[in-house]
Scaffold this motif. Structure first.
Motif, PDB file in Angstrom:
ATOM      1  N   THR A   1      -9.617   3.328   6.091  1.00 37.72           N
ATOM      2  CA  THR A   1      -8.439   2.595   5.640  1.00 37.72           C
ATOM      3  C   THR A   1      -7.822   1.804   6.788  1.00 37.72           C
ATOM      4  OG1 THR A   1      -7.986   4.217   3.923  1.00 37.72           O
ATOM      5  CG2 THR A   1      -6.157   2.847   4.630  1.00 37.72           C
TER       6      THR A   1
ATOM      7  N   GLN B   1      -4.538   6.162   2.755  1.00 37.56           N
ATOM      8  CA  GLN B   1      -4.241   4.737   2.748  1.00 37.56           C
ATOM      9  C   GLN B   1      -2.744   4.505   2.918  1.00 37.56           C
ATOM     10  OE1 GLN B   1      -6.074   2.641  -0.451  1.00 37.56           O
ATOM     11  NE2 GLN B   1      -5.050   0.715  -0.027  1.00 37.56           N
TER      12      GLN B   1
ATOM     13  N   GLN C   1     -14.998   1.179   2.795  1.00 41.54           N
ATOM     14  CA  GLN C   1     -13.867   1.994   2.356  1.00 41.54           C
ATOM     15  C   GLN C   1     -14.027   2.374   0.883  1.00 41.54           C
ATOM     16  OE1 GLN C   1     -10.255  -0.098   1.676  1.00 41.54           O
ATOM     17  NE2 GLN C   1      -8.927   1.637   2.123  1.00 41.54           N
TER      18      GLN C   1
ATOM     19  N   GLN D   1      -7.312  -2.297   6.746  1.00 39.10           N
ATOM     20  CA  GLN D   1      -6.025  -2.964   6.906  1.00 39.10           C
ATOM     21  C   GLN D   1      -6.042  -3.921   8.095  1.00 39.10           C
ATOM     22  OE1 GLN D   1      -3.898   0.711   6.993  1.00 39.10           O
ATOM     23  NE2 GLN D   1      -3.130   0.509   4.910  1.00 39.10           N
TER      24      GLN D   1
ATOM     25  N   ASP E   1       0.839  -1.209   0.000  1.00 38.55           N
ATOM     26  CA  ASP E   1       0.000   0.000   0.000  1.00 38.55           C
ATOM     27  C   ASP E   1       0.871   1.256   0.000  1.00 38.55           C
ATOM     28  OD1 ASP E   1      -2.296  -1.462  -0.014  1.00 38.55           O
ATOM     29  OD2 ASP E   1      -2.634  -1.347   2.142  1.00 38.55           O
TER      30      ASP E   1
END
Length: 613
Positions: free
Chosen positions: A202, A319, A253, A206, A144
């Motif tokens: 975000t 992000q 998201q 994750q 990312d």
């Protein structure tokens, strides 16, 4: 809502970083590649200029059509457009190539730092953190970060494009340019509004992905158990809600990221309609030429898209910031095992002394309290006691995998906290009850502590364990592939490889979590022969599960709730009829050749000793 957020809390070692601090730290990774970054910047400028030149050339063509000179300058305009397009493609190609190289180098270094931090973490870190979540930070989060690094390069290009187009618009019509500029605060405000939602969404996405990785990691590790008990359906059912949660969180998201572009383009569309109206009126009244009007409309289209991309970028940029935050939190996790100095360990004799040591995995609940014990150099000591008595805890403190809260642990009369940890651990050999083998051959695993060990040394170590007869059962001898986690070998063969690995290491102190606990009697005899070789002349701490081991040690330490309740040799402690006798009657009596069903220990030629309650 509660279901979607369940289990998405931060890890204990997570921490918050200000955007300014994150950006400064990210910049430190790019700093060693400033030369390539300057080249990329130059290519961005040239690429943006070539793109901005396209509508300018086209406007000249419109003016040529209006004044009737298009036939004379047509080929020149076509050549100019082709030249600008080819240059733009070339500059953009060089930019993309070097951007990919810079981003790849930065992610490589970031992933190396993250993996190095993983290796440096204490064993308690792995007890508290699922390995799948750690893997997610080292892999997914660094990916990312790479994506956002590429977006950053694009952002610079877009900013320059907006700058060039803005200058061009003001040169053509100040009034129309000012109308265009009125929309900029609205677009920026909308982007900042989305920023907070994007960052929070975000983070949750994750964390949900790391939960999926952790579940998969655990499933793969225990797949044999699941299949043995035919629990595939249960494993699948446990995975379903975790996967569904990840889907829901990622979907939310996506909604946030998807919403910003339509809103921004709606604003841009309204502004474009207003400019068409105002510009058309100016052309009709003679205040603006048709070519300039066309140039203005083309310039505005070049202006809106970069501007909306810049605004949307701030949401997407969260992000990358969230990913870098998670990676940096892993790198910055505070170690619990802290050395006060790094004195060379030297060649250890192996004397161990616990002096008033207090330790608890949870500091509020001590496993050891004011614990004292001396193990002389070269002595073999067996630790026995009921589950939870503190046997494994002592071995973990000796290997320095955990930090004790009070007292001192001395190695050769030196505080263990003052020794160079890497040098100290090179002289500590540990064999767990279930040894771990790395993918590769038997020889690779034996030489693991000393990669430089020759084939002759590896063969000698293997032959010294159990007489070497076990090698004949391996299809390719030392070149036999052990498979993942050593699954191609039997448990006994894995233990023999682990013992041979210990001989190659040649440690001063050996910590042994009974290597014969899970093997058949024949393999036990082979391993016991190997133990005689491994333990000879070394300080040895044995967590005992087999009578064959504790019968021959120098001293037996009986533990109960973190305290020493008895110590002595096997026969002396049995004759005393105390706590060791209770442990013996519970765990060991059936392993004795003198055992009689329904009785306790039976001395040779003597009467049965009564079973202890």
């Amino acid at each position: 809502m509660g279901f979607i957020m369940d289990g998405l809390d931060a890890e204990d070692y997570d921490r918050g970083y200000r955007d300014r601090d994150l950006l400064r730290r990210i910049a430190s990774y790019f700093r060693p590649r400033l030369g390539a970054m300057f080249l990329v910047a130059a290519m961005i400028v040239l690429s943006s200029l070539s793109q901005a030149a396209m509508p300018l050339v086209a406007s000249w063509g419109v003016d040529a059509i209006e004044d009737g000179t298009i036939a004379a300058v047509g080929w020149q305009l076509i050549a100019a457009l082709l030249f600008a397009g080819v240059l733009g493609w070339l500059f953009n190609f060089v930019r993309q190539a070097y951007s990919a190289k810079v981003t790849g180098d930065v992610v490589l270094r970031l992933r190396e730092d993250a993996f190095d931090a993983v290796l440096e973490r204490d064993l308690s870190f792995y007890d508290e953190t699922p390995s799948g979540r750690i893997v997610s930070r080292v892999t997914s989060d660094t990916d990312d970060f790479a994506t956002v690094s590429t977006l950053t390069m694009d952002l610079i290009s877009q900013v320059l494009m907006v700058g060039f187009v803005t200058v061009m618009l003001f040169l053509r019509s100040i009034e129309l340019a000012l109308v265009t500029m009125l929309i900029v605060p609205i677009v920026v405000g909308l982007a900042l509004l989305f920023r907070r939602m994007a960052r929070a969404g975000t983070r949750r996405a994750q964390r949900s992905l790391s939960r999926v990785n952790a579940n998969l990691q655990e499933t793969m590790g225990g797949i044999a158990v699941a299949k043995n008990f035919r629990q595939e359906r249960q494993v699948y059912d446990e995975f379903q809600p975790i996967n569904r949660q990840s889907y829901q969180v990622t979907l939310r998201q996506g909604y946030v990221f998807s919403a910003i572009f339509p809103v921004l383009f709606l604003v841009a569309g309204v502004a474009t309609v207003a400019l068409v109206q105002l510009g058309g009126t100016a052309v009709l009244t003679g205040g603006l030429s048709a070519g300039d009007w066309y140039l203005f409309l083309q310039g505005v289209s070049l202006f809106w898209f970069p501007l909306t991309s810049i605004a949307a970028f701030w949401s997407q940029f969260q992000q990358g910031l969230s990913a870098s935050e998670r990676v940096f939190a892993l790198i910055d996790a505070t170690p619990r095992v802290v050395q006060t100095a790094a004195e060379p360990a030297g060649e250890l004799a192996g004397r161990i002394e616990f002096r008033d040591v207090t330790f608890g995995y949870d500091p509020a609940h001590a496993v050891l309290r004011n614990f004292n014990l001396v193990i002389e150099a070269g002595e073999t000591v067996a630790l026995v006691g009921h589950t939870g008595a503190g046997k494994s805890t002592l071995s973990k403190l000796i290997t320095r995998f955990y930090e004790f809260q009070e007292g001192r642990l001395l190695i050769d009369d030196r505080d263990i906290r003052t020794l160079d940890l890497a040098g100290y651990r090179r002289q500590i050999g540990a064999v767990p009850q279930v040894p771990f083998l790395f993918s590769g051959t038997v020889a690779d695993n034996i030489r693991y502590p000393r990669p430089e060990a020759s084939e002759e040394e590896v063969l000698a170590a293997a032959a010294a364990v159990g007489g070497g007869d076990w090698l004949d059962a391996l299809p390719h001898g030392l070149r036999t592939d052990v498979g993942e986690d050593g699954r191609a070998l039997s448990m006994g063969q894995r233990q023999l490889v682990a013992l041979a690995r210990l001989l190659i290491q040649n440690p001063a102190i050996v910590v042994l979590d009974e290597a014969t606990a899970s093997v058949d009697p024949l393999t036990e005899a082979q391993i016991q022969e190997g133990l005689d070789v491994v333990l000879a002349g070394r300080t040895s701490i044995v967590i005992a599960h087999r009578l064959s081991t504790i019968e021959h040690v120098d001293r037996i330490i009986v533990l109960d709730h973190g305290q020493i309740v008895e110590e002595g040799d096997h026969m002396t402690l049995l004759a005393r009829g105390g706590r060791y006798c209770q442990v013996y009657n519970t765990y060991f009596r059936h392993q004795s050749p003198n055992y009689r069903v329904g009785t306790g220990f039976v001395p040779v030629g003597g009467d049965p000793m009564p079973l202890q309650p």
